[in-house]
Enzyme design. Sequence first.
Site, mmCIF file in Angstrom:
data_model
loop_
_atom_site.group_PDB
_atom_site.id
_atom_site.type_symbol
_atom_site.label_atom_id
_atom_site.label_comp_id
_atom_site.label_asym_id
_atom_site.label_seq_id
_atom_site.Cartn_x
_atom_site.Cartn_y
_atom_site.Cartn_z
ATOM 1 N N CYS A 1 40.601 28.138 22.262
ATOM 2 C CA CYS A 1 39.622 28.207 23.353
ATOM 3 C C CYS A 1 39.247 26.768 23.654
ATOM 4 C CB CYS A 1 38.396 29.020 22.956
ATOM 5 S SG CYS A 1 37.068 28.934 24.183
ATOM 6 N N SER B 1 34.605 28.192 21.989
ATOM 7 C CA SER B 1 35.187 28.667 20.733
ATOM 8 C C SER B 1 35.348 30.178 20.752
ATOM 9 C CB SER B 1 34.332 28.234 19.550
ATOM 10 O OG SER B 1 33.011 28.713 19.715
ATOM 11 N N CYS B 2 35.738 30.751 21.908
ATOM 12 C CA CYS B 2 35.938 32.198 22.007
ATOM 13 C C CYS B 2 36.937 32.655 20.945
ATOM 14 C CB CYS B 2 36.442 32.568 23.398
ATOM 15 S SG CYS B 2 35.244 32.206 24.687
#
Lengths: 117, 199
Positions: B99, B103-104
């Site tokens: 990501c 920070s997916c």
Amino acid sequence: MSAGPAAGPAARFAPGARVRVREDWPERRRLPSGAPSCHIRTPHYLRGREGEVQAVLGAFANPEDLAFARPAPPRVLYHVLFAQPPIWQEGAEGDTLLVEIFEHWLEPADAPGQEAA
Amino acid sequence: MSAPARPESLARLERLVAALAAKGLVSEAELAAMQARTDRASPEIGARMVARAWLDPAWRALLLADGAAAAERMGVSMAGAPPLGVLENRPGLHHLVVCTLCSCYPRAVLGYPPGWYKSFEYRSRAVRDPRGVLAEWGTALPAGTKIRVVDSTADYRWMVLPMRPEGTEGWSEDQLAALVTRDALVGVALPQLPARAAA
């Protein structure tokens, strides 16, 4: 509340369609205070790049509006496939990038390119 | 020795939560429930989903078509969670998830993301030099394998379905699941046979 796809408009592009990411840089436009005026989910490295729609992922509330607590109409989200080496002028032939891009960031690849505002 | 100073980031977080609560956008109870759900999740959930896909073609089809439905079938509550997409590695194609914007991460089935996944270094290099990143992890792909970097930018969360290692014929779901690490589910590593089993 489910975070899944919402009912939304029909998809403009079908899988296999050649598309280009709009060459737009809203993050460069600032509020009078100097603060950033936008929240976007389109990575900078893809602006102006051509790719191919791999999948239509559904419609989702537009995060660009959600971030500012504005009414957020659903927008169609696509999985778009890009050749990786041309973006960085390095890399291995055949490697690719697969990225979620909202429809309002895409235009047909055969349309005239949009210049940055 | 005095206690370490309380980090400013923690105070900022508390002010943010208080502001959101004051606006009625989130409650302490909702935050606690979300934290409890992530605390319960771990890469073992994703590993079991993968092992089952290696054994059961119908499950594999469900997993690839609708990862969230598959997770629900395994008892994971996906209510309020983003849709889960599953990326199938196959001969000649390897997926790597990153990501770049934040920070997916598929927390519902992998738990908390590791620190490196959130680092600027990983996020900037994975899209530009994925082969260099994999080399530093010691991950060697079969010759001729193309890399597909999946930049998780929006409303889905992505997990990799690695290929089943050779030499695991006849293994049980438990045995197979034990081979599937968090890193393999992100795509920086491959499932490996234990050295003695591979000998």
